[in-house]
Design an enzyme around this catalytic site. Structure first.
Site: not given
Ligand code: GLA
Length: 732
Positions: A527, A529, A535, A615
């Site tokens: 991670c 941000g 990559d 939900e």
């Protein structure tokens, strides 16, 4: 043999299932690129190289009687600075006497079974399949610089990897000012460049441009591969579409500052040079020293951009990501970040875990805020011990309680960073990158640790080791929340400061490798941000990466689709979050959030306590459906079903099983209007003569019908509705 040397013609032929790559040593020892394209066997493709006397393109000394021969127009494998090729160069060296010219000529070659490895850098793994490596040694007789060009040929996967290893075989120090990984010269057929650009919260948006006679630079100087320009580019014909036409990709397997330069020259040849960013870079190569450049992954497809993506998906899934996780189901997790940010205690986190279990998730991930004095993003980074005021009883007790519920436990860390307000910084201010005598640039109020230092890495290893040893932790989310600046190491001498950024990346890789070795079972999710370091380099260590901090499903449609050009869905961390969305404020149906997040590694990032029973029921069903179809998302072939989304009303994509007996088709309507035509798409990748049944509609028809006639969708009304169809082959 996928690599051959035709001695009589001094020509190398590298062959994959569909492609041929040819290189020639010319009579003066220059290494010329001859061909990369559809398979042509041993046929000498050198006839494509046409020469003429182009003014202002000088000639190598040996050719002074032949004005048609020039480095400036010759297709080359590894062009150098200073000797008459005025195009973008791959290598620039500064010799002790001040000369910056390098002239590499052929010295020797070797063909080996298996795939080469790189020292200290990630690489495409050889695995069990047939792979061969070609080493070509070039040498400059004046400076004593030798370069080993390495080519790994993955025959079945239509992939060729490249890297260059630079050696100082002289008695004097040489300074590398630029050391790219590869160069590809394409005389015909590279009309368009596609790059993947963006920003924080909107990563990897494809941008296609027609090449003119100029230089286009894609790259990052941010010390990270970046949200802004991914180290992956595609060159294709003007006519190439998602499903037809030629395209070639170059993906750099590197997580630091990088540069891809694409130059169309006076003769129409397109040159692509990719490697470490040279701005701010220099590397001292003492006699006997070796410098390894990162690997580039090349692939060529004749089946449009979807075909090229499929090649990259396979090689990343099977040869870049750790084989340990290849066929392993990844946990469906509930992450605490958007559920509670920094305000939680052991009771609220436990309550989240109870809810996660109730919904059918596999893991609870405790995100930022659990350590040091971390009550906001202004302090605490660097102090990787639990904040017991917040989490009474500590991590071990919490993790045990979570495990008692039948869940796994995961933890967020950001090892490469430090806050000034931390015990670590107070003790070791010199461990942060910063220029002497200058106040450092701050971002999110944090500084960057000097990962080139062994003592820093040792400290971080001991912190992470203690966490993993003392508590049951099956997963780490490894974050990196700012772009480094003030690239200065307090340990290195002035003349080596140009090495810091690359040494930083090598340091990160070595720490990751050490942790992977000590704790091979622990899954690390990368991670930065969100997707600032998405990559192939990071994927070598972290088989999944949090794709973006933007969890809005409509924005994610485009982020995930952009990501899909180079990276498979099994690497994409993707979560269902609350609505209205915390980044965009947009309201979307839970079903659409579910479908979008289920097209990667599914997770949830909301507080279930705020959901209605209906939900919660829907989420339970989502997780069950995801687990039913997860094999398709992990191993299936991914297809973008529509071209170019600007102004699109729907975004559609599908996963087709490797056996083509099952498919999962997804459609999201992004632009709702009244009485519109039925959305219609043509499916891809099915078997023409197989009969499929569509679960939702009960329609039974052939693959040919679905691919060439297509199918139309009923979609519910309202904002951003979605449809998912599951197709199964009916045994004939
Ligand atoms: C980054 C990550 C988020 C979250 C926060 C925590 O922004 O991308 O998912 O972990 O940091 O500070």
């Amino acid at each position: 043999m996928s690599i051959r040397f035709i001695e009589s013609e001094q020509r190398f032929v590298l062959e994959t299932r569909q492609t041929t790559y040819q290189i020639k040593i010319d009579k003066t020892g220059c290494l010329r690129h001859v061909y990369y394209g559809k398979r042509v066997g041993d046929t000498d493709m050198d006839y494509l190289y046409r020469t003429t006397d182009r003014g202002f393109s000088g000639n190598p000394y040996e050719f002074q009687d032949d004005r048609t021969c020039s480095f400036d127009t010759m297709p080359q494998e590894y062009p150098t600075f200073g000797v008459g090729d005025y195009r973008v160069s791959a290598l620039r060296c500064l010799a002790k006497n001040g000369s910056r010219s390098t002239d590499l000529r052929y010295a020797s070659y070797e063909i080996r079974e298996g795939k080469y490895k790189l020292e200290g850098l990630p690489y495409v793994r050889g695995g069990d399949e047939k792979v061969e490596t070609l080493f070509i040694r070039l040498k400059d007789s004046v400076t004593g610089i030798a370069v080993d060009l390495m080519y790994g040929v993955f025959e079945e996967k239509d992939v060729i990897t490249r890297s260059a290893c630079i050696r100082n075989e002289s008695q004097e120090t040489v300074i590398l000012q630029k050391a790219a990984s590869m160069c590809l010269d394409i005389p015909y057929g590279a009309d368009d460049l596609i790059s993947f650009n963006g920003r924080h919260c909107m990563e990897r948006q494809p941008f296609r441009q027609r090449l003119g006679q100029n230089i286009v630079t894609v790259g990052s100087k941010r010390g990270m591969s970046s949200h802004h320009n991914n180290p992956f580019v595609i060159l294709c014909d003007a006519e190439t579409t998602e499903d037809s036409g030629e395209s070639r990709g170059v993906m750099l397997m590197y997580s630091g500052s990088h540069k891809e330069e694409i130059e169309k020259d006076q003769a129409g040849t397109v040159r692509l040079v990719a490697g470490i960013q040279d701005e701010g870079f220099s590397w001292i190569l003492d006699p006997g020293d070796i410098f390894w450049t990162p690997e580039a992954i090349l692939s060529f497809s004749f089946d449009g951009l979807n075909g090229l993506s499929a090649n990259y998906h396979r090689i990343i899934r099977e040869n870049v990501c750790d084989p340990m996780f290849r066929n392993k189901r990844r946990p469906v997790l509930l992450n605490s970040w958007e559920a509670s940010y920094f305000s939680f205690n052991e009771k609220t986190i436990y309550e989240l875990a109870v809810q996660a279990k109730d919904l059918g998730a596999d893991m609870l991930v405790l995100d930022d805020g659990w350590f040091g004095s971390r009550d906001s993003d202004n302090s605490g980074l660097g102090d990787w011990t639990v904040n017991e005021q917040k989490l009474k009883g500590g991590l071990t007790a919490l993790s045990d309680k979570v495990h008692d519920l039948g869940l796994q436990f995961g933890l967020w860390i950001e090892p490469e960073m430090v806050n000034e307000n931390s015990d670590l910084y107070r003790m070791h201010p010199d461990w942060a990158l910063s220029d002497p005598g200058r106040k450092p640039n701050v971002a999110r109020n944090q500084l960057v640790l000097d990962m080139s230092r062994e003592d820093v890495r040792e400290y971080l290893f001991s912190c992470i080791n203690a966490l993993l040893k003392e508590s049951r932790i099956e997963y780490l989310k490894w974050d990196f929340n700012r772009s480094p600046a003030n690239i200065y190491s307090h340990l290195l001498p002035p003349e080596k400061q140009g090495e810091v950024m690359h040494r930083f990346v090598l340091g990160v890789y070595s720490l990751l490798a050490r942790i992977r070795e000590a704790y091979p079972e622990v899954l690390i999710e990368g991670c930065a941000g969100g997707g600032g370091r998405f990559d192939a380099g990071m994927l070598f260590y972290t088989p999944q990466i949090w794709c973006s901090d933007n969890t809005d499903p409509i924005a994610r449609l485009f982020i995930q689709e952009g990501t899909s050009y180079g990276y498979p869905a099994c690497t994409v961390g993707s979560h269902v979050s609350a609505s209205p969305n915390h980044q965009t404020g947009r309201t979307t149906p839970l079903s659409t959030r579910g479908i979008v997040a289920s097209s990667g590694i599914l997770g949830y990032e909301l507080n279930p306590a705020s959901l209605s029973d209906a939900e919660k029921g829907e989420i339970r069903a989502q997780i069950e459906t995801y687990k039913k179809y997860e094999h398709l998302i992990r191993e299936g072939t991914y297809y973008r079903l529509k071209e170019n989304h600007s102004g699109a009303e729907t975004v559609c994509w599908a996963f087709v099983s490797p056996e083509k007996d099952e498919a999962l088709v997804n459609l999201v309507s992004v632009n709702v209007a009244a009485k519109t035509p039925f959305p219609h798409i043509k499916l891809k990748g099915l078997r023409e003569d197989a009969v499929y049944m569509i679960d939702r509609t009960g329609l039974r028809t052939t693959g040919a019908a679905l691919m060439y006639g297509g199918c139309s969708f009923d979609i519910p009304e309202g904002d951003y509705p979605c449809t998912q169809l599951h197709l199964t082959e009916i045994p004939g």
